[in-house]
Motif scaffolding. Sequence first.
Motif, short mmCIF file in Angstrom:
data_model
loop_
_atom_site.label_atom_id
_atom_site.label_comp_id
_atom_site.label_asym_id
_atom_site.label_seq_id
_atom_site.Cartn_x
_atom_site.Cartn_y
_atom_site.Cartn_z
N THR A 1 44.37 -16.82 -25.58
CA THR A 1 44.79 -17.59 -26.76
C THR A 1 44.12 -17.07 -28.02
OG1 THR A 1 45.15 -19.54 -25.39
CG2 THR A 1 44.88 -19.92 -27.74
N HIS B 1 49.37 -20.16 -31.74
CA HIS B 1 48.28 -20.78 -30.97
C HIS B 1 48.88 -21.19 -29.63
CE1 HIS B 1 45.32 -24.28 -30.27
NE2 HIS B 1 44.76 -23.15 -29.90
N VAL B 2 48.89 -20.23 -28.70
CA VAL B 2 49.62 -20.40 -27.43
C VAL B 2 48.81 -19.87 -26.26
CG1 VAL B 2 51.92 -20.29 -28.50
CG2 VAL B 2 50.79 -18.17 -27.79
N THR B 3 49.20 -20.30 -25.07
CA THR B 3 48.66 -19.75 -23.83
C THR B 3 49.80 -19.74 -22.82
OG1 THR B 3 46.84 -19.91 -22.23
CG2 THR B 3 47.90 -21.98 -22.85
N ASP B 4 49.50 -19.29 -21.60
CA ASP B 4 50.53 -19.37 -20.57
C ASP B 4 50.10 -20.37 -19.50
OD1 ASP B 4 50.43 -17.56 -17.63
OD2 ASP B 4 48.67 -17.74 -18.90
N ALA C 1 51.97 -30.02 -18.07
CA ALA C 1 51.65 -30.58 -19.39
C ALA C 1 50.16 -30.93 -19.44
CB ALA C 1 52.48 -31.83 -19.65
N TRP C 2 49.60 -30.93 -20.66
CA TRP C 2 48.22 -31.39 -20.84
C TRP C 2 48.11 -32.86 -20.43
CZ3 TRP C 2 45.36 -27.35 -21.13
CH2 TRP C 2 45.73 -26.23 -21.86
N PRO D 1 46.32 -25.35 -27.18
CA PRO D 1 47.46 -24.47 -27.48
C PRO D 1 48.74 -24.94 -26.79
CG PRO D 1 46.07 -23.46 -25.81
CD PRO D 1 45.37 -24.71 -26.24
N LYS D 2 49.86 -24.46 -27.27
CA LYS D 2 51.15 -24.69 -26.62
C LYS D 2 51.21 -23.82 -25.36
CE LYS D 2 56.15 -24.39 -27.44
NZ LYS D 2 57.22 -23.96 -28.39
N VAL D 3 51.75 -24.39 -24.28
CA VAL D 3 51.79 -23.67 -23.00
C VAL D 3 53.18 -23.06 -22.78
CG1 VAL D 3 51.44 -23.84 -20.51
CG2 VAL D 3 50.07 -25.26 -22.06
N LEU D 4 53.21 -21.74 -22.63
CA LEU D 4 54.47 -21.01 -22.43
C LEU D 4 54.56 -20.47 -21.01
CD1 LEU D 4 54.53 -18.93 -25.77
CD2 LEU D 4 55.52 -21.18 -25.34
N ASP E 1 57.19 -14.48 -21.71
CA ASP E 1 57.71 -15.32 -22.79
C ASP E 1 57.49 -14.60 -24.12
OD1 ASP E 1 58.71 -17.66 -24.09
OD2 ASP E 1 57.74 -18.92 -22.57
#
Length: 494
Positions: free
Chosen positions: A167, A179-182, A198-199, A215-218, A222
Amino acid sequence: MQNYILAIDQGTTSSRAMLFSLDGKPCFSAQQEFTQHYPNNGWVEHDPEEIWQSVVSSCRDVISKANIKPRQIISIGITNQRETTLVWDKTTGTPIYNAIVWQDRRTAALCQKLSQDNKLVEYINDTTGLLLDPYFSASKINWLLDNVEGARDNANSGQLLFGTIDTFLIWRFTQGAAHVTDATNASRTMLFDIHQQAWDDTLLNTFAIPAAMLPKVLNSADEFGLTAADILGAAIPIQGVAGDQQAALFGQTCFKAGMAKSTYGTGCFMVLNTGDKPIKSKNRLLTTVAYRLKGKTTYALEGSIFMAGATIQWLRDGLKLISDASQTETLAKMANTNSSVFLVPAFTGLGAPYWDPDARGAILGLTRDTGINEIVAAGLQSVCYQTKDLQKAMESDGVRPTNLRVDGGMVKNNWLMGFLANILGAEVDRPAITETTALGVAYLAGLQAGVYPSLEDISLLWYCETTFKPSLSKDERDVLYAQWTNAVERICTT
């Protein structure tokens, strides 16, 4: 002009950049080590700026070494040391403290206190697939917010961001645009519901972590963002991300339930694909996300060993018995085969299936004729015995790996791989390409970029270089393993 996929492998002791051809062959690589910081007993830290510089330098070096134009890189994949925790200011981009590394045990007291709540322990295991342990990110974030001046207030006002290393690197590469992760990295934080993907609000409240930090999870393949053109010389899409062990599973093309890989790097990690169903371990193994593609989650069972290559590093740097890891194979071959020496490398506690953060290392069974050869052999064997611990735990959970594919720097050692096959009583396959962690995210990036139409196409790219077959009898194997378990029992605190 030939096109490439750039894989960034940000590990615990070094950062590496590798260029892969579109048929999955490694072409060029560059690597840079960085400093390990040990400010207190059981604490392990990295300087985030040094990590960032080592990544950028390695990428620029490999582009220069290959003598290619940056636009020949069609996609980037990032794999990273997991659980390592960073918090930074979202306006300035400056980390508020060093990265707290996955090996770090400073939050053991907090985790011990929380573990007195049996319902919470069970909730964490059911929701995240993990155990309540300092290893994971949640307690590390909590420590940062409580121990860095002003951090708690800044986090509550939405000024701070959390990320694992992937991230942080994406945020830097995109200059704050992403601001992302997988899903694989999210599943290692102890804050992520692996069933709902989901968190989890309950866990965020438990560890007093504002949701806005996350972060948003992708998916693992992606669109993670475009690199700023001035960093590498072109705006390149980042399209594959996975934590290092999941990346290695992917690079080993373990796409079917029952397939397993074991990676021997700083630590050792055995990961077994369990398909679309998460299996809850009765033996303190971890249930985790293997990868997520197009919204579909594949799960895995994982056993984590903290010290593998790090044990050999200690023999080199701590005891100075060797000057290079490559010497260990020759020395082990010369060791007394009847040696009773066992090295239990619990330098930062014991991982699966013991999960004893307070255990400490020991060398047992020393005699007057014990020498460097025997201690080096015991260090190598400790890696194999710990893998046997994981194999036994998986079997007890009702899943036996159909085959074991190995990778990582240590698997070049033929003596080590031969002993591994012997103590497991199973065939061990070493692929032609052992840098499977970087390869895995190259495959993920290529999958998203349309280079590879399907997982089946990627599977065709894997092939075995050597199969190691066991030569010990079951009785001989059982005697050795019983001696190992006796040695571990003598240093366990739980």
